[in-house]
Design a protein around this motif. Structure first.
Motif, PDB file in Angstrom:
ATOM      1  N   ILE A 296      -0.324   3.945   2.892  1.00  0.00           N
ATOM      2  CA  ILE A 296      -1.530   4.546   3.435  1.00  0.00           C
ATOM      3  C   ILE A 296      -2.386   3.458   4.083  1.00  0.00           C
ATOM      4  O   ILE A 296      -2.724   2.461   3.445  1.00  0.00           O
ATOM      5  N   ARG A 297      -2.722   3.665   5.337  1.00  0.00           N
ATOM      6  CA  ARG A 297      -3.534   2.723   6.098  1.00  0.00           C
ATOM      7  C   ARG A 297      -5.007   3.109   5.975  1.00  0.00           C
ATOM      8  O   ARG A 297      -5.356   4.284   6.039  1.00  0.00           O
ATOM      9  N   THR A 298      -5.858   2.106   5.791  1.00  0.00           N
ATOM     10  CA  THR A 298      -7.289   2.358   5.611  1.00  0.00           C
ATOM     11  C   THR A 298      -8.100   1.616   6.666  1.00  0.00           C
ATOM     12  O   THR A 298      -7.622   0.667   7.292  1.00  0.00           O
ATOM     13  N   GLY A 299      -9.327   2.054   6.839  1.00  0.00           N
ATOM     14  CA  GLY A 299     -10.243   1.408   7.768  1.00  0.00           C
ATOM     15  C   GLY A 299     -11.086   0.366   7.064  1.00  0.00           C
ATOM     16  O   GLY A 299     -10.947   0.101   5.866  1.00  0.00           O
ATOM     17  N   LYS A 300     -11.990  -0.205   7.807  1.00  0.00           N
ATOM     18  CA  LYS A 300     -12.885  -1.237   7.310  1.00  0.00           C
ATOM     19  C   LYS A 300     -13.878  -0.644   6.308  1.00  0.00           C
ATOM     20  O   LYS A 300     -14.405   0.452   6.506  1.00  0.00           O
ATOM     21  N   THR A 301     -14.154  -1.374   5.238  1.00  0.00           N
ATOM     22  CA  THR A 301     -15.168  -0.946   4.279  1.00  0.00           C
ATOM     23  C   THR A 301     -16.529  -1.072   4.953  1.00  0.00           C
ATOM     24  O   THR A 301     -16.805  -2.042   5.651  1.00  0.00           O
ATOM     25  N   ARG A 302     -17.359  -0.065   4.756  1.00  0.00           N
ATOM     26  CA  ARG A 302     -18.675  -0.083   5.385  1.00  0.00           C
ATOM     27  C   ARG A 302     -19.739   0.416   4.424  1.00  0.00           C
ATOM     28  O   ARG A 302     -19.443   1.124   3.464  1.00  0.00           O
ATOM     29  N   THR A 303     -20.956   0.026   4.697  1.00  0.00           N
ATOM     30  CA  THR A 303     -22.099   0.448   3.891  1.00  0.00           C
ATOM     31  C   THR A 303     -22.503   1.847   4.314  1.00  0.00           C
ATOM     32  O   THR A 303     -22.514   2.171   5.499  1.00  0.00           O
ATOM     33  N   LEU A 304     -22.828   2.675   3.340  1.00  0.00           N
ATOM     34  CA  LEU A 304     -23.295   4.039   3.597  1.00  0.00           C
ATOM     35  C   LEU A 304     -24.743   4.117   3.127  1.00  0.00           C
ATOM     36  O   LEU A 304     -25.050   3.735   2.008  1.00  0.00           O
ATOM     37  N   ARG A 305     -25.600   4.607   3.973  1.00  0.00           N
ATOM     38  CA  ARG A 305     -27.023   4.688   3.634  1.00  0.00           C
ATOM     39  C   ARG A 305     -27.431   6.129   3.374  1.00  0.00           C
ATOM     40  O   ARG A 305     -27.224   6.995   4.222  1.00  0.00           O
ATOM     41  N   HIS A 306     -27.983   6.367   2.206  1.00  0.00           N
ATOM     42  CA  HIS A 306     -28.523   7.681   1.848  1.00  0.00           C
ATOM     43  C   HIS A 306     -27.492   8.790   2.066  1.00  0.00           C
ATOM     44  O   HIS A 306     -27.789   9.840   2.617  1.00  0.00           O
TER      45      HIS A 306
END
Length: 135
Positions: A64-74
């Motif tokens: 399984i290929r995943t994307g970049k980890t990113r911050t989620l706001r609210h």
């Protein structure tokens, strides 16, 4: 961002961690990959407690290929297909404890905590990554 492979989307079989196990991340990997919790734990390489990098490595081992980890706001920007981490809040203050991993599949949230678990405070998404495709 789902790439539209014929293997996605598929129905998710809900799986649950033990009531006081720290295997929420491994359980999310198992649900996303359609494998047993034991297979996910082996792929992740951690028996308990995980970071996003651990989950992404385990998913890669399972094709399984995943994307970049990113911050989620609210709670904004949660993926349609992905794994997100939440930070619990009690009385509007962040609890200083590890977060909790959830699977998001077709916009539905799958919580690996057992449905009858007695402690489930409100949480806020803090980070996450997309599942891009399944080989």
């Amino acid at each position: 961002l789902w790439q539209g492979l014929s293997t996605m989307p598929r129905d998710i079989t809900p799986l649950y961690q033990g009531a006081y196990e720290k295997t929420c991340g491994q359980t999310c990997v198992a649900m996303a990959a359609g494998v047993s919790r034991e297979a996910a734990i082996a792929a992740v390489g951690m028996p308990a407690g995980t970071w996003g990098a651990d989950l992404k490595r385990g998913l890669a081992k399972l094709g399984i290929r995943t994307g970049k980890t990113r911050t989620l706001r609210h709670n904004a920007g949660a993926p349609q297909f992905g794994i997100v981490n939440i930070n619990y809040r009690v009385n509007r203050r962040k609890v200083r404890r590890p977060g909790h991993w959830l699977l998001v599949w077709e916009g539905m949230i799958y919580d690996p905590l057992p449905p009858d678990h007695e402690w489930r405070p409100p949480g806020e998404f803090i980070s996450g990554f997309d599942i891009l495709d399944i080989d």
